[in-house]
Design a protein around this motif. Structure first.
Motif, PDB file in Angstrom:
ATOM      1  N   ILE A   6       8.109  17.025  -0.348  1.00 30.70           N
ATOM      2  CA  ILE A   6       6.981  16.255   0.158  1.00 30.70           C
ATOM      3  C   ILE A   6       5.826  17.254   0.203  1.00 30.70           C
ATOM      4  CG2 ILE A   6       6.045  14.924   2.073  1.00 30.70           C
ATOM      5  CD1 ILE A   6       8.998  14.283   2.822  1.00 30.70           C
ATOM      6  N   PRO A   7       4.822  17.093  -0.666  1.00 26.98           N
ATOM      7  CA  PRO A   7       3.745  18.084  -0.762  1.00 26.98           C
ATOM      8  C   PRO A   7       3.092  18.388   0.587  1.00 26.98           C
ATOM      9  CG  PRO A   7       3.581  16.499  -2.553  1.00 26.98           C
ATOM     10  CD  PRO A   7       4.632  15.987  -1.604  1.00 26.98           C
ATOM     11  N   HIS A   8       2.896  19.658   0.848  1.00 31.34           N
ATOM     12  CA  HIS A   8       2.258  20.160   2.068  1.00 31.34           C
ATOM     13  C   HIS A   8       3.069  19.893   3.329  1.00 31.34           C
ATOM     14  CE1 HIS A   8      -1.139  20.792  -0.558  1.00 31.34           C
ATOM     15  NE2 HIS A   8      -1.141  19.499  -0.847  1.00 31.34           N
TER      16      HIS A   8
ATOM     17  N   THR B 103       7.627  23.539   4.763  1.00 33.46           N
ATOM     18  CA  THR B 103       6.950  24.572   3.983  1.00 33.46           C
ATOM     19  C   THR B 103       5.644  24.893   4.698  1.00 33.46           C
ATOM     20  OG1 THR B 103       6.106  22.828   2.520  1.00 33.46           O
ATOM     21  CG2 THR B 103       8.024  24.054   1.755  1.00 33.46           C
ATOM     22  N   GLU B 104       4.613  24.110   4.486  1.00 28.66           N
ATOM     23  CA  GLU B 104       3.337  24.354   5.145  1.00 28.66           C
ATOM     24  C   GLU B 104       3.275  23.736   6.535  1.00 28.66           C
ATOM     25  OE1 GLU B 104      -0.019  23.399   2.592  1.00 28.66           O
ATOM     26  OE2 GLU B 104       1.255  23.765   0.858  1.00 28.66           O
TER      27      GLU B 104
END
Length: 136
Positions: free
Chosen positions: A108-110, A131-132
């Motif tokens: 899942i981006p970001h 991650t972020e």
């Protein structure tokens, strides 16, 4: 805002479910009430050590009723440090990992890596390696 402060998991086999969550996620699960004492069999779930700076939320577990409404999910997502190790632990302990677009995990981006799983009782839950994004 109002925060989630407790979750509950129904199980067909309490000892099996207890072992699954202790072995897969390292949760501490202890019996708090016993049916023979006039209540119900109820187990408390602690998801972090006392005094931890990241306390998370705690929950409970009880036997799925033989009649009436049955639930097969608690649909919580659990933060893990290593999604691949967590996926392996789910499978090694009798759980299932749902394939998404042919993969056991998806990014899942970001946010992080996510996996959709089922425990030994058929309850759905998610795993997330941030991650972020960081849960707070």
């Amino acid at each position: 805002m109002n925060r989630v402060i407790h979750f509950e998991i129904q199980a067909d086999d309490l000892p099996r479910a207890k072992k699954f969550y202790e072995d897969v996620l390292g949760w501490q699960i202890d019996q708090a009430m016993k049916k023979e004492d006039g209540g119900m069999d109820y187990w408390t779930i602690r998801t972090a050590q006392e005094g931890s700076k990241d306390p998370g939320i705690n929950g409970g577990m009880y036997a799925r009723p033989e009649s009436g409404e049955k639930f097969y999910l608690y649909d919580c997502t659990v933060e893990v440090p290593d999604i691949d190790k967590a996926i392996a632990a789910v499978k090694a302990n009798g759980g299932e990992v749902k394939l998404m677009k042919g993969q056991e995990k998806s990014e899942i981006p970001h946010v992080g890596w996510f996996a959709s799983c089922k425990d030994t009782e058929g309850n759905r839950f998610g795993l997330m390696q941030p991650t972020e994004w960081k849960a707070s």
